[in-house]
Design an enzyme around this catalytic site. Sequence first.
Site, mmCIF file in Angstrom:
data_model
loop_
_atom_site.group_PDB
_atom_site.id
_atom_site.type_symbol
_atom_site.label_atom_id
_atom_site.label_comp_id
_atom_site.label_asym_id
_atom_site.label_seq_id
_atom_site.Cartn_x
_atom_site.Cartn_y
_atom_site.Cartn_z
ATOM 1 N N TYR A 15 0.957 -1.228 -0.062
ATOM 2 C CA TYR A 15 -0.357 0.018 -0.064
ATOM 3 C C TYR A 15 0.713 1.369 0.016
ATOM 4 C CZ TYR A 15 -4.456 2.536 0.354
ATOM 5 O OH TYR A 15 -5.404 3.363 0.129
ATOM 6 N N ARG B 85 -9.305 11.264 -6.528
ATOM 7 C CA ARG B 85 -8.395 11.927 -5.764
ATOM 8 C C ARG B 85 -7.654 10.726 -5.210
ATOM 9 N NH1 ARG B 85 -6.728 12.594 -1.156
ATOM 10 N NH2 ARG B 85 -8.346 11.383 -0.379
ATOM 11 N N LYS C 47 -5.903 -1.860 -0.298
ATOM 12 C CA LYS C 47 -6.820 -1.708 1.000
ATOM 13 C C LYS C 47 -7.394 -2.986 1.230
ATOM 14 C CE LYS C 47 -7.680 2.362 3.228
ATOM 15 N NZ LYS C 47 -6.541 3.342 3.357
ATOM 16 N N GLU D 74 -13.381 5.061 -0.934
ATOM 17 C CA GLU D 74 -11.959 5.288 -1.039
ATOM 18 C C GLU D 74 -11.397 6.346 -1.970
ATOM 19 O OE1 GLU D 74 -8.278 5.105 0.601
ATOM 20 O OE2 GLU D 74 -9.805 4.071 1.570
ATOM 21 N N ASP D 75 -10.796 7.097 -1.856
ATOM 22 C CA ASP D 75 -10.306 8.456 -2.783
ATOM 23 C C ASP D 75 -11.094 9.027 -3.545
ATOM 24 O OD1 ASP D 75 -7.696 7.852 -1.566
ATOM 25 O OD2 ASP D 75 -6.775 6.856 -3.096
ATOM 26 N N ASP E 58 -13.424 5.925 4.094
ATOM 27 C CA ASP E 58 -12.057 5.888 4.703
ATOM 28 C C ASP E 58 -11.511 7.211 4.934
ATOM 29 O OD1 ASP E 58 -9.897 4.299 5.899
ATOM 30 O OD2 ASP E 58 -8.797 5.077 3.885
ATOM 31 N N ASP E 59 -11.320 8.091 3.907
ATOM 32 C CA ASP E 59 -10.552 9.350 3.830
ATOM 33 C C ASP E 59 -11.146 10.310 4.791
ATOM 34 O OD1 ASP E 59 -8.765 8.696 1.669
ATOM 35 O OD2 ASP E 59 -10.701 8.655 0.835
ATOM 36 N N ASN F 190 -0.409 11.650 2.200
ATOM 37 C CA ASN F 190 0.215 10.511 1.495
ATOM 38 C C ASN F 190 0.170 10.853 0.161
ATOM 39 O OD1 ASN F 190 0.969 8.290 3.541
ATOM 40 N ND2 ASN F 190 -1.442 8.132 3.698
#
Length: 571
Positions: free
Chosen positions: A106, A159, A177, A248-249, A272-273, A418
């Site tokens: 990851y 993103r 993930k 996610e993202d 998650d973010d 990150n």
Amino acid sequence: MDDDLNERSDEVLKTKHRGLSVIHDPSLNRGSGFSADERERLLLRGLVPPRQQALEQQIQRVMTTFSRQRTDLDKFQFLSMLMDRNTVLFYRILMDNFEKLAPIVYTPVVGEACQRFHAIYRRTRGMYFSVEDRAHFRTMVYNWPVDDVDVIVVTDGSRVLALGDLGCNSMNIPIGKLSLYVSGAGISPTNTLPVVLDVGTDNVALRDHPLYLGLPRKRLRGDEYISLIDEWISAVRHRWPNALIQFEDFSSDVAATLLKRYRHKHAPLFNDDIQSTGCIAVASVLSSLRARSMQSADITGERILCAGAGSAGLGVCEAIAQAIEAEGATPEDAYDRFYVVDENGLLGASTDSRKDCPTRRKFQRSDLAAGMPLGEVIDTVKPTVLLGLSGRGGLFTEEVVKKMAKHVVQPVIFPMSNPSTASECTAEQAFQWTSGRAIFASGSPFGNVTMPDGEVKYSNQANNVYSFPGLGLAVTALRISCVTDSMFLAAARTIATLLPDEEVKKGLLFPGVKKLRAVSVEVAASVAQVAINQGLTGQALPDSALQSRDGLKEFLREQMWEPKYGHIVAG
């Protein structure tokens, strides 16, 4: 031939496959580990080398070859090929070497793997739902061969980390993930599903690349975009009504909107973010209070400066504000502890020209000038905590960090962006510029730092991996119907208390990731208890799990998949 050399798990795998089709199925393949009986029953004689080898011997062979890979991307590809070939062997190696391999599987290496996805793609894994598949989602979900999916990680690639819009190239994000769910909390790999929603990309260079695997069109937006997500959610819920969905993202302009739209109506679901990052940020702040010889209630006195007003930054601030409220503060007092800056400076009451949303308005200051630069905000409010969620590598300059150290004895500095190239500062910079006084945690991994006097300063990784795998274990084991904010707060409080005081006083905030499965059990037990109290569980529990925390943890451990070769039964 030797007797069976491998300790078998209790897992029973039924299959109609024979011969090479067994070898080509990573969930069944054992490579050189097939027993004599399996070779006979599954028609494998002559298709694998004649001598059976133990799993430990296979691990030795793989790790020797892994060590010869020249670059991190080479290592990523090598491990991906192993995942495609032998599920048990991949996860056994990942679990046994988690601290070493997690940054490869990851962040930060997955970022480069996504950027190069169109060039290094080999075979399919997961599912792709595109704009051109509209009206077919309900039937497409049945193309996936597994009836019992427990966890789905989905992205639209808008993103990816701090790398921006990577469109269909983002598939390695949900794959990576989910590998953390499996290795960190024992979710069965067979019951996971990575998904990319291909709604186009506004990354022109990628869109025009001849090898790009996604639709070469501009990104879908507005009502059409929401309608597509609605259709996908409906299709997934139709086939897998109990599956936990992790967003996610997704870009900041849609992340909070989607979470609000689906989290209660189509649960269990979370972002998650926003929520996992918020959870680990709360845990980091609570643990830093212990490092400063303070109590959890003292969070109400923190002055928190956050650089970054996107979905992750605002989600983190929102989560910390809820933790402050939980200690007795009013909502007004909780939000008053925050100072949020974006690329235009401090969020203030006169920021009419900027992109606005209800969450941003909560953090706008009326007592300071809108647009005040980061350094000036530090001089003015003397923050105790500095959060970095901007995605701007190097934003925390020597001047900024020294300003923090000027006003606070132990400045708390958390650059959480990150991958590592997007981190606002490094551990070495934070400790050097504060003469070793900083309490440090980052989103990307950095090594510990040895000061000139020989003292070792600890670099903590504020990694979401401490939170979401345990949450997933609780949701799947207890069939939790809705993921609530109180579950994330319970998880954060648990994570912050896992180390003894003597270690925290040295600057360590979290247990080592080698203990991730133990951490996940503790987090899962806390989340499960909240769900039980709120009446959100659909799975009947044994009396022992209801009578004590130890009994609940034992029940959760029994649900965890172990990377051992199971029993293959010919169907």
